[in-house]
Design an enzyme around this catalytic site. Structure first.
Site, PDB file in Angstrom:
ATOM      1  N   ASP A  32       0.989  -1.696  -0.577  1.00 56.40           N
ATOM      2  CA  ASP A  32      -0.310   0.036  -0.322  1.00 56.40           C
ATOM      3  C   ASP A  32       1.277   0.845   0.163  1.00 56.40           C
ATOM      4  O   ASP A  32       1.563   1.423   1.050  1.00 56.40           O
ATOM      5  CB  ASP A  32      -1.422  -0.073   1.356  1.00 56.40           C
ATOM      6  CG  ASP A  32      -2.184   1.104   0.892  1.00 56.40           C
ATOM      7  OD1 ASP A  32      -3.722   0.658   1.172  1.00 56.40           O
ATOM      8  OD2 ASP A  32      -1.503   2.530   1.313  1.00 56.40           O
ATOM      9  N   ILE A  33       0.661   2.075  -0.758  1.00 55.80           N
ATOM     10  CA  ILE A  33       1.363   4.153  -1.182  1.00 55.80           C
ATOM     11  C   ILE A  33       1.779   4.163   0.408  1.00 55.80           C
ATOM     12  O   ILE A  33       1.759   5.507   0.507  1.00 55.80           O
ATOM     13  CB  ILE A  33       0.682   4.537  -2.826  1.00 55.80           C
ATOM     14  CG1 ILE A  33       1.780   5.571  -2.594  1.00 55.80           C
ATOM     15  CG2 ILE A  33      -0.272   4.800  -1.763  1.00 55.80           C
ATOM     16  CD1 ILE A  33       1.735   5.806  -4.123  1.00 55.80           C
ATOM     17  N   ASN A  89     -13.026  -3.108   2.567  1.00 55.84           N
ATOM     18  CA  ASN A  89     -13.480  -2.011   2.842  1.00 55.84           C
ATOM     19  C   ASN A  89     -13.931  -2.506   1.306  1.00 55.84           C
ATOM     20  O   ASN A  89     -13.878  -2.389  -0.134  1.00 55.84           O
ATOM     21  CB  ASN A  89     -13.007  -0.898   2.719  1.00 55.84           C
ATOM     22  CG  ASN A  89     -12.065  -0.787   3.900  1.00 55.84           C
ATOM     23  OD1 ASN A  89     -12.758  -1.038   5.318  1.00 55.84           O
ATOM     24  ND2 ASN A  89     -11.049   0.200   3.787  1.00 55.84           N
ATOM     25  N   GLY A  95     -15.864   3.191   3.384  1.00 57.70           N
ATOM     26  CA  GLY A  95     -14.577   3.477   3.445  1.00 57.70           C
ATOM     27  C   GLY A  95     -13.410   3.866   1.957  1.00 57.70           C
ATOM     28  O   GLY A  95     -13.186   3.556   2.027  1.00 57.70           O
ATOM     29  N   GLN A  96     -13.941   2.653   1.046  1.00 56.93           N
ATOM     30  CA  GLN A  96     -13.603   1.986  -0.216  1.00 56.93           C
ATOM     31  C   GLN A  96     -13.159   3.064  -0.834  1.00 56.93           C
ATOM     32  O   GLN A  96     -14.213   3.649  -1.035  1.00 56.93           O
ATOM     33  CB  GLN A  96     -14.412   1.089  -0.812  1.00 56.93           C
ATOM     34  CG  GLN A  96     -14.054   0.224  -2.247  1.00 56.93           C
ATOM     35  CD  GLN A  96     -14.935  -0.095  -2.353  1.00 56.93           C
ATOM     36  OE1 GLN A  96     -15.379  -0.639  -2.391  1.00 56.93           O
ATOM     37  NE2 GLN A  96     -14.398  -1.049  -3.259  1.00 56.93           N
ATOM     38  N   HIS A 102     -10.484  -5.544  -2.805  1.00 59.38           N
ATOM     39  CA  HIS A 102      -8.785  -5.207  -2.405  1.00 59.38           C
ATOM     40  C   HIS A 102      -8.696  -5.806  -1.187  1.00 59.38           C
ATOM     41  O   HIS A 102      -9.925  -5.746  -0.486  1.00 59.38           O
ATOM     42  CB  HIS A 102      -7.486  -4.821  -2.443  1.00 59.38           C
ATOM     43  CG  HIS A 102      -8.843  -2.893  -2.149  1.00 59.38           C
ATOM     44  ND1 HIS A 102      -9.945  -2.439  -3.384  1.00 59.38           N
ATOM     45  CD2 HIS A 102      -8.212  -2.094  -0.625  1.00 59.38           C
ATOM     46  CE1 HIS A 102      -9.587  -1.210  -2.600  1.00 59.38           C
ATOM     47  NE2 HIS A 102      -9.824  -0.859  -0.943  1.00 59.38           N
ATOM     48  N   LEU A 103      -8.184  -6.913  -0.887  1.00 58.94           N
ATOM     49  CA  LEU A 103      -7.854  -7.211   0.874  1.00 58.94           C
ATOM     50  C   LEU A 103      -6.879  -6.440   0.984  1.00 58.94           C
ATOM     51  O   LEU A 103      -5.585  -6.252   0.989  1.00 58.94           O
ATOM     52  CB  LEU A 103      -7.729  -8.524   0.586  1.00 58.94           C
ATOM     53  CG  LEU A 103      -8.401  -9.691   0.711  1.00 58.94           C
ATOM     54  CD1 LEU A 103      -8.520 -11.567   0.868  1.00 58.94           C
ATOM     55  CD2 LEU A 103     -10.353  -9.517   0.809  1.00 58.94           C
ATOM     56  N   HIS A 104      -6.581  -5.800   2.290  1.00 59.10           N
ATOM     57  CA  HIS A 104      -6.216  -4.919   3.000  1.00 59.10           C
ATOM     58  C   HIS A 104      -5.003  -6.200   3.838  1.00 59.10           C
ATOM     59  O   HIS A 104      -5.396  -7.009   4.941  1.00 59.10           O
ATOM     60  CB  HIS A 104      -6.641  -4.316   4.160  1.00 59.10           C
ATOM     61  CG  HIS A 104      -6.775  -3.065   2.797  1.00 59.10           C
ATOM     62  ND1 HIS A 104      -6.510  -1.762   2.888  1.00 59.10           N
ATOM     63  CD2 HIS A 104      -8.049  -2.670   2.402  1.00 59.10           C
ATOM     64  CE1 HIS A 104      -6.554  -0.916   2.459  1.00 59.10           C
ATOM     65  NE2 HIS A 104      -7.856  -1.560   2.031  1.00 59.10           N
TER      66      HIS A 104
END
Ligand code: AMP
Length: 116
Positions: A32-33, A89, A95-96, A102-104
């Protein structure tokens, strides 16, 4: 199928740089950036799926695959022993912000519950 307007499809295609940590036929993972934990990886299906709300029966296998890969990434990143969190999300209240499922995969520090 990919969406040329989708930032995550463009990362898979190599059109936008990302720090890749894993790839296979059906999935792709990168850092993640804007990491929210010492380890914060995004794991995505290669097929463009908007969110958990838009999944189709053809996504059955890849969704299971993603959860298994999430565990492998946690082990690869050294966070499996102490514990890690996997978050998807889905939609506005959650909060998407990027509309490619995507899975965090997060870990490396103790985390609070409930999330904010
Ligand atoms: P969400 O808010 O659940 O939709 O998560 C989207 C995530 O994508 C956020 O954590 C962002 O920091 C991350 N993100 C957005 N653009 C990029 C990018 N180009 N490379 C890596 N991560 C990104």
């Amino acid at each position: 199928m990919s969406d040329s307007n989708c930032i995550f499809c463009r990362i898979i295609a190599g059109q936008i740089p990302a720090a890749k940590v894993y790839e296979d036929e059906h999935s792709f993972a990168f850092r993640d950036i804007n990491p929210q934990a010492p380890v914060h990886v995004l794991l995505i299906p290669k097929r463009h799926v908007v969110s958990l709300k838009e999944t189709a029966s053809e996504d059955h296998a890849v969704l299971g695959h993603l959860l298994i890969v999430a565990g492998k990434i946690a082990a690869q990143e050294g966070i499996a022993e102490n514990g890690f969190r996997v978050v998807a999300n889905s939609g506005g209240d959650a909060g998407q912000t990027v509309f490619h499922l995507h899975l965090h995969v997060m870990g490396g520090r103790p985390m609070a519950w409930p999330p904010g």
